[in-house]
Scaffold this active site. Structure first.
Site, PDB file in Angstrom:
ATOM      1  N   ASP A 133       0.728  -1.071   0.094  1.00 50.59           N
ATOM      2  CA  ASP A 133      -0.024   0.138  -0.203  1.00 50.59           C
ATOM      3  C   ASP A 133       0.840   1.416  -0.122  1.00 50.59           C
ATOM      4  O   ASP A 133       0.227   2.283  -0.106  1.00 50.59           O
ATOM      5  CB  ASP A 133      -0.964   0.004   1.169  1.00 50.59           C
ATOM      6  CG  ASP A 133      -0.225  -0.294   2.596  1.00 50.59           C
ATOM      7  OD1 ASP A 133       0.872  -0.788   2.547  1.00 50.59           O
ATOM      8  OD2 ASP A 133      -0.906   0.290   3.630  1.00 50.59           O
ATOM      9  N   HIS A 134       2.205   1.150  -0.086  1.00 47.12           N
ATOM     10  CA  HIS A 134       3.089   2.304  -0.015  1.00 47.12           C
ATOM     11  C   HIS A 134       4.034   2.195  -1.316  1.00 47.12           C
ATOM     12  O   HIS A 134       4.538   3.162  -1.768  1.00 47.12           O
ATOM     13  CB  HIS A 134       4.046   2.337   1.065  1.00 47.12           C
ATOM     14  CG  HIS A 134       3.208   2.559   2.235  1.00 47.12           C
ATOM     15  ND1 HIS A 134       3.188   3.750   2.994  1.00 47.12           N
ATOM     16  CD2 HIS A 134       2.331   1.659   3.122  1.00 47.12           C
ATOM     17  CE1 HIS A 134       2.592   3.517   4.107  1.00 47.12           C
ATOM     18  NE2 HIS A 134       1.969   2.591   4.103  1.00 47.12           N
ATOM     19  N   HIS A 145      -3.204   7.592   6.553  1.00 50.66           N
ATOM     20  CA  HIS A 145      -3.250   5.986   6.700  1.00 50.66           C
ATOM     21  C   HIS A 145      -4.060   5.703   7.933  1.00 50.66           C
ATOM     22  O   HIS A 145      -3.743   5.073   8.772  1.00 50.66           O
ATOM     23  CB  HIS A 145      -1.778   5.646   7.078  1.00 50.66           C
ATOM     24  CG  HIS A 145      -1.396   4.195   7.005  1.00 50.66           C
ATOM     25  ND1 HIS A 145      -1.833   3.303   7.882  1.00 50.66           N
ATOM     26  CD2 HIS A 145      -0.706   3.676   5.814  1.00 50.66           C
ATOM     27  CE1 HIS A 145      -1.547   2.271   7.447  1.00 50.66           C
ATOM     28  NE2 HIS A 145      -0.787   2.264   6.068  1.00 50.66           N
TER      29      HIS A 145
END
Length: 297
Positions: A74-75, A252
């Site tokens: 997710d990064h 986040h």
């Protein structure tokens, strides 16, 4: 997403969801844009970063510098696709990517997966060699780079089981911005962020965790990971208070797409420990650096 004109000296939260899954109408995974004097720094490349940059007003051929905090998908999932899309949009200048150990392998793997497309576009469309246009630097703790425009410093933060995960501090003429990266509660982060104009910090809202794990599966194991690897909202407040930041921006978020968890829930959880300017992140939110101390809830 809230489209906004791109202007110097601001942070744009491009993706504010913790975790890789996306759902209809929900936010995108983690990505940020820091603009200093018209120069763009992209921080993390979760799914949707390319669209987010375009919606924020950045012309993709202006891509210059990308910093990855750690290699969770997710990064970093859209690192290769972002650069490739900028290349097909007319990118001519070098892109420098700073990331933890393993970042070069991610880039080389992407090049291998798109080797047919890249080769045929070079031959058929006369494009420059994409492999030669990207420079990878793998960093650890300490100063990542320093030039006339910017000093970037990294601090290793605990995000088990990931070892190489780094908070980032950008110091420049317009002030200072700190991104926490993914981390459990880590008191040394307060010293790292001390006096920053903006602290962009991840956050987890514990009352929403049980509904989240029930929806996505993995049950007890996922809940154990979330609580061991991320920072409860109350503890984010402790960090921001001790650091004395000008503005705290939550991103986040876990959970980020639960309709029963509202912005007010996040604010109330923070207010037990932090009473300064605060914003709850949403995709496309623009945070002007010079106005940071006067904004927020």
């Amino acid at each position: 997403m809230n489209a906004a004109p791109l202007q110097p000296d601001r942070v744009v939260l491009l993706g504010t969801k913790g975790g890789p899954a996306i759902r209809k109408g929900g936010p995108s995974p983690t990505a940020n844009l820091l603009m200093i004097g018209g120069y763009p720094y992209v921080i993390d490349c979760g799914l949707g970063v390319t669209r987010g940059l375009v919606e924020a007003g950045l012309a993709l051929p202006e891509l210059r510098c990308i910093i990855i905090t750690h290699l969770h998908s997710d990064h970093v999932l859209e690192l290769g696709p972002l650069i490739h899309t900028a290349w097909t949009a007319g990118l001519k200048d070098k892109v420098v990517v700073h990331g933890p150990s393993g970042t070069a392998a991610v880039w080389q793997g992407f090049l291998a997966s798109l080797s047919y497309d890249i080769a045929i576009r070079i031959e058929d469309e006369g494009r420059p060699d994409l492999a030669r246009m990207v420079e990878i630097h793998e960093y650890a703790d300490g100063v990542v780079f320093a030039d006339a425009r910017m000093k970037l410093t990294a601090l290793r933060v605990p995000h088990p089981p990931v070892i190489d995960c780094f908070a980032l501090r950008f110091d420049h003429g317009a002030g200072s911005v700190v991104f926490s990266a993914d981390t459990t509660y880590f008191p040394p982060l307060a010293a790292f962020a001390r006096g920053a104009d903006i602290l962009v910090h991840e956050a987890i809202y514990e009352p929403g965790v049980d509904r989240l794990v029930a929806r996505v599966g993995n049950g007890a194991r996922l809940k154990q990971h979330l609580l061991a690897s991320h920072t409860l909202a109350e503890d984010v407040g402790r960090i921001a208070t001790e650091a004395g930041v000008g503005l705290l921006a939550l991103h986040h978020l876990v959970p980020a797409d639960d309709p029963l968890v509202t912005e007010q829930h996040w604010i109330e959880a923070l207010r037990s420990q932090y009473h300064g300017p605060l914003v709850v992140g949403r995709d496309g939110l623009v945070l002007p650096l010079k106005a940071a101390a006067s904004g927020g809830a």
